[in-house]
Design a protein around this motif. Structure first.
Motif, short mmCIF file in Angstrom:
data_model
loop_
_atom_site.label_atom_id
_atom_site.label_comp_id
_atom_site.label_asym_id
_atom_site.label_seq_id
_atom_site.Cartn_x
_atom_site.Cartn_y
_atom_site.Cartn_z
N ARG A 242 29.75 33.77 45.52
CA ARG A 242 29.70 34.90 46.21
C ARG A 242 30.06 35.79 44.80
NH1 ARG A 242 32.85 33.83 51.18
NH2 ARG A 242 32.90 36.18 51.37
N LEU A 243 31.13 35.63 44.47
CA LEU A 243 31.12 36.11 43.01
C LEU A 243 29.91 36.81 41.64
CD1 LEU A 243 35.01 35.23 42.73
CD2 LEU A 243 34.22 37.89 43.24
N ASN A 244 29.31 34.85 41.68
CA ASN A 244 28.68 35.17 40.54
C ASN A 244 27.37 36.58 41.05
OD1 ASN A 244 29.01 31.80 39.31
ND2 ASN A 244 29.47 33.61 39.15
N LYS A 245 27.18 36.64 42.85
CA LYS A 245 25.88 37.49 42.81
C LYS A 245 26.38 38.69 42.97
CE LYS A 245 24.41 33.91 45.06
NZ LYS A 245 24.06 32.93 47.34
N THR A 246 27.45 39.54 42.55
CA THR A 246 27.51 40.47 42.66
C THR A 246 27.12 41.15 41.44
OG1 THR A 246 30.43 40.40 41.51
CG2 THR A 246 30.38 40.16 43.70
N SER B 297 29.70 41.20 38.14
CA SER B 297 30.08 39.17 38.03
C SER B 297 30.34 39.07 36.68
CB SER B 297 28.56 38.49 39.02
OG SER B 297 27.67 38.89 37.60
N LYS B 298 29.92 40.02 35.73
CA LYS B 298 30.26 39.38 34.64
C LYS B 298 31.70 39.82 33.93
CE LYS B 298 29.25 43.99 31.78
NZ LYS B 298 29.11 44.81 30.83
N TYR B 299 32.44 40.60 34.80
CA TYR B 299 33.62 40.18 34.77
C TYR B 299 34.89 39.36 34.98
CZ TYR B 299 32.74 44.81 33.24
OH TYR B 299 31.47 45.60 32.42
N ILE C 3 44.58 49.60 26.38
CA ILE C 3 45.24 49.06 27.08
C ILE C 3 43.94 49.54 28.52
CG2 ILE C 3 47.08 50.18 28.98
CD1 ILE C 3 48.92 50.39 26.51
N LEU C 4 43.38 51.02 28.01
CA LEU C 4 42.88 51.49 29.28
C LEU C 4 41.61 50.60 29.37
CD1 LEU C 4 41.36 54.10 31.10
CD2 LEU C 4 40.43 54.79 29.25
N ASN C 5 40.82 49.78 28.25
CA ASN C 5 39.64 49.15 28.61
C ASN C 5 40.13 47.51 29.51
OD1 ASN C 5 37.98 50.26 27.36
ND2 ASN C 5 38.44 49.20 25.57
N VAL C 6 40.99 47.28 29.44
CA VAL C 6 41.98 46.36 29.90
C VAL C 6 41.65 46.61 31.43
CG1 VAL C 6 43.90 44.82 29.97
CG2 VAL C 6 43.15 45.38 28.48
N ALA C 7 42.45 47.60 31.38
CA ALA C 7 42.83 48.33 33.07
C ALA C 7 41.10 48.15 33.53
CB ALA C 7 43.65 49.21 33.05
N LEU C 8 40.25 48.26 33.08
CA LEU C 8 39.01 48.99 33.36
C LEU C 8 38.76 47.52 33.66
CD1 LEU C 8 37.09 52.12 31.58
CD2 LEU C 8 38.37 52.11 33.96
N ASP C 9 38.28 46.34 32.50
CA ASP C 9 38.24 45.38 33.43
C ASP C 9 38.41 44.79 34.06
OD1 ASP C 9 36.25 45.62 30.47
OD2 ASP C 9 37.51 44.56 29.99
N ILE C 10 40.43 44.80 34.13
CA ILE C 10 40.62 44.22 35.70
C ILE C 10 39.69 45.21 37.10
CG2 ILE C 10 42.73 44.07 36.38
CD1 ILE C 10 43.77 43.99 33.91
N ALA C 11 39.83 46.27 37.07
CA ALA C 11 39.20 47.08 38.19
C ALA C 11 38.12 46.40 38.50
CB ALA C 11 39.70 48.88 38.01
N LYS C 12 37.19 46.60 37.34
CA LYS C 12 35.62 45.89 37.74
C LYS C 12 35.96 44.08 38.69
CE LYS C 12 33.99 48.42 33.74
NZ LYS C 12 33.04 48.96 32.95
N ALA C 13 36.43 43.50 37.80
CA ALA C 13 36.12 42.22 38.31
C ALA C 13 37.10 42.52 39.60
CB ALA C 13 37.84 41.62 37.42
N ILE C 14 37.87 43.29 40.32
CA ILE C 14 38.59 43.75 41.72
C ILE C 14 37.37 44.10 42.62
CG2 ILE C 14 40.11 44.97 43.16
CD1 ILE C 14 42.27 44.92 40.82
N ILE C 15 36.75 44.66 41.60
CA ILE C 15 35.44 45.59 42.27
C ILE C 15 34.34 44.55 42.97
CG2 ILE C 15 33.09 46.55 42.31
CD1 ILE C 15 34.73 48.70 41.25
#
Length: 135
Positions: free
Chosen positions: A55-59, A62-64, A105-117
Motif C-alpha cells: 500500500r505504501l509503494n502506491k502512494t 512512496s520514494k520516502y 536538519i531541515l532536509n531530514v525533517a522534510l523527508d521524515i514528514a514526506k514519509a509520514i504523509i
C-alpha cells in the motif's frame, strides 16, 4: 533460526538486526543487487506488514519509504524482500565530526514528514519512528 547462505535465489551476507518482529538480513539477488530479507516471527504479522508495504509503494510519496520487492516462504517462515539502505540517521549522527547544519536538519525533517504523509495516504500509522528507521 538463521537463513541459509542461499535462499530462494538470494545469497545472504549477514544478519543486520534482530527484534521482536523478526530478523533482517543483508542479501543479494542473482544480479548482485543488495536487498534486505526480513524473516518474520509471526506469519500473520508478516502478511499484514507485506500488505502495508504494498500500500505504501502506491502512494505519491512512496520514494520516502522502504520499497517492498516481494515475499516468499522458507522453512515455514514468511520472508519479506525489501529495499536495503546503506545507512540510517543514527549512523549518520554518530559519524559526524561537525555540528548538524540547519539546512541538513531541515532536509531530514522534510523527508521524515514526506514519509509520514506516505503512511497517511496509505491509511497507516508508523509506530516505530526512530533514527535507525530513517535512511
Amino acid at each position: 533460526m538463521l537463513l541459509s547462505n542461499r535462499v530462494n535465489g538470494y545469497s545472504t551476507v549477514k544478519e543486520l538486526n534482530r527484534g521482536l518482529q523478526g530478523v533482517i538480513y543483508e542479501a543479494a539477488d542473482s544480479k548482485g543487487t543488495k536487498v534486505a530479507l526480513k524473516q518474520t516471527n509471526n506469519n500473520a504479522d508478516g502478511k499484514r506488514e507485506a500488505l502495508d508495504m504494498k500500500r505504501l509503494n502506491k502512494t505519491h510519496y512512496s520514494k520516502y519509504v522502504v520499497q517492498y520487492l516481494g515475499q516468499f516462504k522458507h522453512n515455514g517462515f514468511l520472508i519479506i524482500v525489501q529495499e536495503l539502505y546503506d545507512h540510517d540517521l543514527e549512523q549518520e549522527l554518530k559519524n559526524i565530526n561537525m555540528p548538524f547544519l540547519p539546512f541538513r536538519i531541515l532536509n531530514v525533517a522534510l523527508d521524515i514528514a514526506k514519509a509520514i504523509i506516505a503512511y497517511e495516504q496509505a491509511g497507516l500509522i508508523h509506530c516505530d519512528i526512530k533514527p535507525q528507521n530513517i535512511g
